[in-house]
Design a protein around this motif. Structure first.
Motif, PDB file in Angstrom:
ATOM      1  N   VAL A  31       0.879  -1.058   0.115  1.00 43.12           N
ATOM      2  CA  VAL A  31      -0.199   0.146   0.383  1.00 43.12           C
ATOM      3  C   VAL A  31       1.158   1.693  -0.037  1.00 43.12           C
ATOM      4  O   VAL A  31       1.030   2.498  -0.827  1.00 43.12           O
ATOM      5  N   SER A  32       1.424   1.081   1.016  1.00 40.66           N
ATOM      6  CA  SER A  32       2.526   2.565   0.976  1.00 40.66           C
ATOM      7  C   SER A  32       3.624   2.450  -0.579  1.00 40.66           C
ATOM      8  O   SER A  32       3.435   3.335  -0.848  1.00 40.66           O
ATOM      9  N   LYS A  33       3.869   1.882  -0.603  1.00 44.15           N
ATOM     10  CA  LYS A  33       4.545   1.729  -2.210  1.00 44.15           C
ATOM     11  C   LYS A  33       3.692   2.611  -3.037  1.00 44.15           C
ATOM     12  O   LYS A  33       3.898   2.239  -4.482  1.00 44.15           O
ATOM     13  N   SER A  34       1.930   1.812  -3.519  1.00 43.65           N
ATOM     14  CA  SER A  34       1.565   2.515  -3.830  1.00 43.65           C
ATOM     15  C   SER A  34       1.266   3.616  -4.107  1.00 43.65           C
ATOM     16  O   SER A  34       0.778   4.509  -5.225  1.00 43.65           O
ATOM     17  N   GLU A  35       1.158   4.134  -3.143  1.00 44.59           N
ATOM     18  CA  GLU A  35       1.251   5.878  -2.937  1.00 44.59           C
ATOM     19  C   GLU A  35       1.800   5.936  -3.388  1.00 44.59           C
ATOM     20  O   GLU A  35       1.938   7.305  -4.020  1.00 44.59           O
ATOM     21  N   VAL A  36       3.181   6.405  -3.319  1.00 51.72           N
ATOM     22  CA  VAL A  36       4.800   6.274  -3.859  1.00 51.72           C
ATOM     23  C   VAL A  36       4.600   6.299  -4.782  1.00 51.72           C
ATOM     24  O   VAL A  36       4.425   7.517  -5.518  1.00 51.72           O
ATOM     25  N   LEU A  37       3.752   4.792  -6.026  1.00 52.90           N
ATOM     26  CA  LEU A  37       3.912   5.321  -7.084  1.00 52.90           C
ATOM     27  C   LEU A  37       2.530   5.850  -7.686  1.00 52.90           C
ATOM     28  O   LEU A  37       2.817   6.391  -8.668  1.00 52.90           O
ATOM     29  N   GLY A  38       1.415   6.411  -6.505  1.00 46.94           N
ATOM     30  CA  GLY A  38       0.636   7.062  -7.442  1.00 46.94           C
ATOM     31  C   GLY A  38       0.952   8.616  -7.656  1.00 46.94           C
ATOM     32  O   GLY A  38       0.481   9.315  -7.748  1.00 46.94           O
ATOM     33  N   GLN A  82       4.123   9.065  -7.503  1.00 48.88           N
ATOM     34  CA  GLN A  82       5.527   9.739  -9.288  1.00 48.88           C
ATOM     35  C   GLN A  82       4.278   9.780 -10.339  1.00 48.88           C
ATOM     36  O   GLN A  82       4.605  10.118 -11.861  1.00 48.88           O
ATOM     37  N   SER A  83       3.740   8.864 -10.223  1.00 51.04           N
ATOM     38  CA  SER A  83       2.509   8.544 -11.235  1.00 51.04           C
ATOM     39  C   SER A  83       1.961   9.600 -11.720  1.00 51.04           C
ATOM     40  O   SER A  83       1.733  10.917 -12.920  1.00 51.04           O
ATOM     41  N   TYR A  87       2.320  12.069 -14.990  1.00 52.51           N
ATOM     42  CA  TYR A  87       1.820  12.584 -16.541  1.00 52.51           C
ATOM     43  C   TYR A  87       1.814  14.854 -16.336  1.00 52.51           C
ATOM     44  O   TYR A  87       1.571  14.466 -17.218  1.00 52.51           O
ATOM     45  N   LYS A  88       0.923  14.731 -15.004  1.00 49.86           N
ATOM     46  CA  LYS A  88       1.362  16.944 -15.316  1.00 49.86           C
ATOM     47  C   LYS A  88       2.943  17.307 -16.180  1.00 49.86           C
ATOM     48  O   LYS A  88       3.135  17.540 -17.228  1.00 49.86           O
ATOM     49  N   THR A  89       4.018  16.606 -15.705  1.00 49.04           N
ATOM     50  CA  THR A  89       5.502  16.483 -16.494  1.00 49.04           C
ATOM     51  C   THR A  89       4.795  16.431 -18.184  1.00 49.04           C
ATOM     52  O   THR A  89       5.028  16.655 -18.780  1.00 49.04           O
ATOM     53  N   ALA A  90       4.196  15.328 -18.465  1.00 47.95           N
ATOM     54  CA  ALA A  90       4.388  14.965 -19.796  1.00 47.95           C
ATOM     55  C   ALA A  90       3.070  15.338 -20.520  1.00 47.95           C
ATOM     56  O   ALA A  90       3.220  15.598 -21.163  1.00 47.95           O
ATOM     57  N   ARG A  91       2.155  16.329 -20.056  1.00 47.00           N
ATOM     58  CA  ARG A  91       1.179  16.481 -20.256  1.00 47.00           C
ATOM     59  C   ARG A  91       1.964  18.139 -20.543  1.00 47.00           C
ATOM     60  O   ARG A  91       1.550  18.708 -22.071  1.00 47.00           O
TER      61      ARG A  91
END
Length: 198
Positions: free
Chosen positions: A171-178, A180-181, A185-189
């Protein structure tokens, strides 16, 4: 855990005498077996002689325990076991053997009886049956099953806790991944906004 001797004796006025006995001396050296058996007989007679009518006792001798039960009618039983053998099971065995013996052998034969004249053959069977107290005694069996269940539950709880810790890590890794993603997304946009095709 081991039983070495199971004896039925009679405590009369002049002295104590052996009525019937069963021995398991297979763990002793071959040349010591007869001496060990004689010693067990002597010890059993001595303990009964020094015990009061209507009493139960356990006497420790080196790594052995001698459990004695002398009934009010003079009939006595002795079990010689190792230190690990449960005391409660020994006294349960003595109760059962003495009750059965008194039903099968007439009280008239007790004062004059000897192992050769007493017709009671169940001692060897009891001695072999009770070698493993878990198989012979229902209370010991239930206690062993409860102990096993307790160990299984303990292991299950540990594995659940380990699984829970692993889930918390995910869960903590997914929060970190969330996070980061979202940043990706913002950087890619932003990067894609400068390259608009019209």
């Amino acid at each position: 855990m081991r039983l070495y001797s199971l004896s039925v004796l009679y405590k009369g006025d002049p002295k104590v005498h052996l009525l019937k006995a069963a021995y398991d001396v297979s763990t002793f050296n071959f040349f010591q077996r007869s001496s060990a058996q004689e010693f067990m007989t002597f010890t059993s007679q001595l303990i009964v002689e020094r015990s009061e009518l209507g009493s139960r006792a356990s006497v420790k001798e080196q790594e052995y325990l001698c459990h004695v039960y002398v009934r009010n009618d003079g009939l006595a039983g002795v079990v010689i076991a190792d230190n690990e053998y449960p005391q409660r099971v020994c006294f349960t065995l003595l109760d059962k053997v003495l009750d059965e013996f008194s039903r099968q052998v007439s009280k008239i034969d007790w004062p004059s009886g000897s192992p050769a004249t007493i017709g009671y053959a169940a001692l060897d069977g009891y001695l072999s049956k009770y070698q493993n107290p878990r198989d012979a005694d229902p209370m010991t069996r239930v206690q062993a099953e409860l102990d096993e269940t307790k160990i299984i539950l303990h292991n299950t709880m540990e594995s659940l806790l380990e699984r829970g810790e692993k889930l918390d890590d995910l869960v903590s890794k997914s929060e970190v991944l969330g996070a980061q993603s979202k940043a990706f997304y913002k950087t890619a946009r932003k990067q894609n906004s400068c390259c608009e095709i019209m």
